[in-house]
Design a protein around this motif. Structure first.
Motif, PDB file in Angstrom:
ATOM      1  N   PHE A   1      -0.010   0.555 -14.744  1.00  0.00           N
ATOM      2  CA  PHE A   1      -0.974   1.372 -12.889  1.00  0.00           C
ATOM      3  C   PHE A   1      -0.947  -0.248 -12.378  1.00  0.00           C
ATOM      4  CE2 PHE A   1      -2.341   5.498 -14.628  1.00  0.00           C
ATOM      5  CZ  PHE A   1      -1.821   5.994 -13.445  1.00  0.00           C
ATOM      6  N   SER A   2      -0.842  -1.518 -13.504  1.00  0.00           N
ATOM      7  CA  SER A   2      -0.637  -2.897 -12.666  1.00  0.00           C
ATOM      8  C   SER A   2       0.136  -3.388 -12.931  1.00  0.00           C
ATOM      9  CB  SER A   2      -1.514  -3.650 -13.892  1.00  0.00           C
ATOM     10  OG  SER A   2      -2.010  -4.691 -13.220  1.00  0.00           O
ATOM     11  N   ASP A   3       1.443  -3.191 -13.233  1.00  0.00           N
ATOM     12  CA  ASP A   3       2.679  -3.428 -13.378  1.00  0.00           C
ATOM     13  C   ASP A   3       3.003  -2.767 -11.889  1.00  0.00           C
ATOM     14  OD1 ASP A   3       1.902  -4.436 -15.616  1.00  0.00           O
ATOM     15  OD2 ASP A   3       3.781  -3.768 -16.871  1.00  0.00           O
ATOM     16  N   SER A   4       2.944  -1.355 -11.846  1.00  0.00           N
ATOM     17  CA  SER A   4       3.207  -0.958 -10.577  1.00  0.00           C
ATOM     18  C   SER A   4       2.718  -1.345  -9.039  1.00  0.00           C
ATOM     19  CB  SER A   4       3.076   0.804 -10.713  1.00  0.00           C
ATOM     20  OG  SER A   4       3.705   1.087 -11.633  1.00  0.00           O
ATOM     21  N   ILE A   5       1.434  -1.886  -9.164  1.00  0.00           N
ATOM     22  CA  ILE A   5       1.106  -2.325  -8.275  1.00  0.00           C
ATOM     23  C   ILE A   5       1.461  -4.375  -7.957  1.00  0.00           C
ATOM     24  CG2 ILE A   5      -1.126  -3.817  -7.249  1.00  0.00           C
ATOM     25  CD1 ILE A   5      -2.671  -2.001  -8.500  1.00  0.00           C
ATOM     26  N   LYS A   6       1.738  -5.215  -9.598  1.00  0.00           N
ATOM     27  CA  LYS A   6       2.155  -6.201  -9.191  1.00  0.00           C
ATOM     28  C   LYS A   6       3.657  -6.051  -8.858  1.00  0.00           C
ATOM     29  CE  LYS A   6       0.202  -7.995 -12.652  1.00  0.00           C
ATOM     30  NZ  LYS A   6      -0.127  -8.614 -13.970  1.00  0.00           N
ATOM     31  N   ALA A   7       4.600  -4.586  -9.006  1.00  0.00           N
ATOM     32  CA  ALA A   7       5.797  -5.094  -8.948  1.00  0.00           C
ATOM     33  C   ALA A   7       6.912  -4.368  -7.143  1.00  0.00           C
ATOM     34  CB  ALA A   7       6.605  -3.550  -9.647  1.00  0.00           C
ATOM     35  N   GLY A   8       4.837  -3.655  -6.380  1.00  0.00           N
ATOM     36  CA  GLY A   8       5.258  -3.412  -4.802  1.00  0.00           C
ATOM     37  C   GLY A   8       5.866  -2.719  -4.780  1.00  0.00           C
ATOM     38  N   TYR A   9       5.133  -1.508  -5.839  1.00  0.00           N
ATOM     39  CA  TYR A   9       5.754   0.265  -5.612  1.00  0.00           C
ATOM     40  C   TYR A   9       4.326   0.790  -4.538  1.00  0.00           C
ATOM     41  CZ  TYR A   9       8.240   0.764  -9.683  1.00  0.00           C
ATOM     42  OH  TYR A   9       9.420  -0.370 -10.994  1.00  0.00           O
ATOM     43  N   GLN A  10       5.048   2.261  -3.904  1.00  0.00           N
ATOM     44  CA  GLN A  10       3.335   1.743  -2.889  1.00  0.00           C
ATOM     45  C   GLN A  10       2.363   3.011  -3.952  1.00  0.00           C
ATOM     46  OE1 GLN A  10       4.627   1.250   0.122  1.00  0.00           O
ATOM     47  NE2 GLN A  10       5.780   0.025  -0.171  1.00  0.00           N
ATOM     48  N   CYS A  11       1.224   2.059  -4.201  1.00  0.00           N
ATOM     49  CA  CYS A  11       0.465   2.684  -4.988  1.00  0.00           C
ATOM     50  C   CYS A  11      -0.429   2.856  -3.779  1.00  0.00           C
ATOM     51  CB  CYS A  11      -0.138   1.704  -5.690  1.00  0.00           C
ATOM     52  SG  CYS A  11       1.171   1.285  -7.190  1.00  0.00           S
ATOM     53  N   ARG A  12      -0.908   3.689  -4.328  1.00  0.00           N
ATOM     54  CA  ARG A  12      -2.250   4.136  -3.051  1.00  0.00           C
ATOM     55  C   ARG A  12      -3.640   5.554  -4.103  1.00  0.00           C
ATOM     56  NH1 ARG A  12       0.851   1.778  -0.416  1.00  0.00           N
ATOM     57  NH2 ARG A  12       1.059   2.085   1.570  1.00  0.00           N
ATOM     58  N   VAL A  13      -4.152   5.269  -3.840  1.00  0.00           N
ATOM     59  CA  VAL A  13      -5.250   6.071  -4.076  1.00  0.00           C
ATOM     60  C   VAL A  13      -6.273   7.464  -2.790  1.00  0.00           C
ATOM     61  CG1 VAL A  13      -6.241   4.474  -5.987  1.00  0.00           C
ATOM     62  CG2 VAL A  13      -7.464   4.810  -3.279  1.00  0.00           C
ATOM     63  N   LEU A  14      -7.003   8.149  -3.055  1.00  0.00           N
ATOM     64  CA  LEU A  14      -7.270   9.026  -2.190  1.00  0.00           C
ATOM     65  C   LEU A  14      -9.209   9.315  -2.797  1.00  0.00           C
ATOM     66  CD1 LEU A  14      -7.155  11.629  -0.183  1.00  0.00           C
ATOM     67  CD2 LEU A  14      -7.170  12.445  -2.760  1.00  0.00           C
ATOM     68  N   ALA A  15      -9.254   8.591  -1.271  1.00  0.00           N
ATOM     69  CA  ALA A  15     -11.117   7.918  -1.982  1.00  0.00           C
ATOM     70  C   ALA A  15     -12.179   8.581  -0.533  1.00  0.00           C
ATOM     71  CB  ALA A  15     -11.378   6.325  -1.625  1.00  0.00           C
ATOM     72  N   GLN A  16     -13.091   9.222  -1.515  1.00  0.00           N
ATOM     73  CA  GLN A  16     -14.070   9.604  -0.511  1.00  0.00           C
ATOM     74  C   GLN A  16     -14.039   8.918   0.778  1.00  0.00           C
ATOM     75  OE1 GLN A  16     -17.640  10.731  -3.359  1.00  0.00           O
ATOM     76  NE2 GLN A  16     -16.673  12.877  -2.621  1.00  0.00           N
ATOM     77  N   ALA A  17     -14.301   9.469   1.664  1.00  0.00           N
ATOM     78  CA  ALA A  17     -14.237   8.799   2.949  1.00  0.00           C
ATOM     79  C   ALA A  17     -16.361   8.090   2.912  1.00  0.00           C
ATOM     80  CB  ALA A  17     -14.418   9.342   4.294  1.00  0.00           C
ATOM     81  N   GLY A  18     -16.910   6.729   2.814  1.00  0.00           N
ATOM     82  CA  GLY A  18     -18.414   6.144   2.872  1.00  0.00           C
ATOM     83  C   GLY A  18     -18.572   5.867   1.015  1.00  0.00           C
ATOM     84  N   ASN A  19     -18.195   6.600   0.272  1.00  0.00           N
ATOM     85  CA  ASN A  19     -18.769   5.768  -0.867  1.00  0.00           C
ATOM     86  C   ASN A  19     -17.285   5.452  -1.420  1.00  0.00           C
ATOM     87  OD1 ASN A  19     -17.029   8.162  -2.167  1.00  0.00           O
ATOM     88  ND2 ASN A  19     -19.301   9.076  -2.680  1.00  0.00           N
ATOM     89  N   ASP A  20     -16.594   5.241  -1.255  1.00  0.00           N
ATOM     90  CA  ASP A  20     -14.683   4.889  -1.851  1.00  0.00           C
ATOM     91  C   ASP A  20     -14.698   5.858  -3.131  1.00  0.00           C
ATOM     92  OD1 ASP A  20     -13.266   3.036  -0.755  1.00  0.00           O
ATOM     93  OD2 ASP A  20     -13.183   1.885  -2.249  1.00  0.00           O
ATOM     94  N   GLN A  21     -15.437   6.063  -3.520  1.00  0.00           N
ATOM     95  CA  GLN A  21     -15.208   7.318  -4.619  1.00  0.00           C
ATOM     96  C   GLN A  21     -13.362   7.806  -5.508  1.00  0.00           C
ATOM     97  OE1 GLN A  21     -17.161  10.731  -5.832  1.00  0.00           O
ATOM     98  NE2 GLN A  21     -16.183  10.949  -8.315  1.00  0.00           N
TER      99      GLN A  21
END
Length: 155
Positions: free
Chosen positions: A38-58
């Motif tokens: 995961f860390s390498d994917s972020i560093k490589a500039g891939y489109q890394c996304r999270v789906l998070a609860q609005a409000g609490n960022d879980q």
């Protein structure tokens, strides 16, 4: 529960998210990606996304999309066990499909375990078609498991 944009947001994945992402990864996959993947994917500039609860960022789920000149490849996509079967996987994958189309990709590719019938059904429902099989692609409890190669034409 019906998913709406008011209940969750899709945003860039940050290193601070990785603890939650790894927790979900280990919860839903027998052979999870590592923190380094995961860390390498972020560093490589891939489109890394999270789906998070609005409000609490879980973090409820995550996905990584790699863009090529004419195609996009979904490298991984996961929804936490307590959030599955509520439309969140479809919502997140739809985001990646729209992103790929906006980047002028002609196709979106992904691989899915042959045994992952739920995910394969979702992909077919969204218009993906199986175009091949990668023999022994995934590690499995008793050796290796084939991957179904699926493609969605965006043109």
């Amino acid at each position: 529960m019906k998913n709406t944009r008011h209940e969750a947001i899709i945003r860039m994945m940050h290193p601070d998210d990785l603890e939650q992402v790894i927790r979900i990864e280990h919860e839903i996959f027998l052979f999870p990606w590592s923190l380094v993947n995961f860390s390498d994917s972020i560093k490589a500039g891939y489109q890394c996304r999270v789906l998070a609860q609005a409000g609490n960022d879980q973090v409820m789920g995550y996905g990584i999309l790699m863009m090529g000149p004419d195609e996009a490849h979904v490298l991984t996509l996961g929804i936490g066990a307590s959030w599955q079967k509520q439309g969140w996987g479809k919502y997140l994958l739809g985001y990646f499909i729209e992103y790929a189309a906006a980047q002028q990709a002609q196709t979106v590719l992904l691989d899915v375990r042959e045994s992952n019938l739920g995910a394969a059904a979702l992909y077919k429902n969204l218009g993906f078609k199986q175009v091949g099989v990668r023999k022994g692609y995934y590690p499995a409890m008793c050796g290796r498991e084939d991957a179904l190669v699926m493609v969605l034409d965006l043109l």
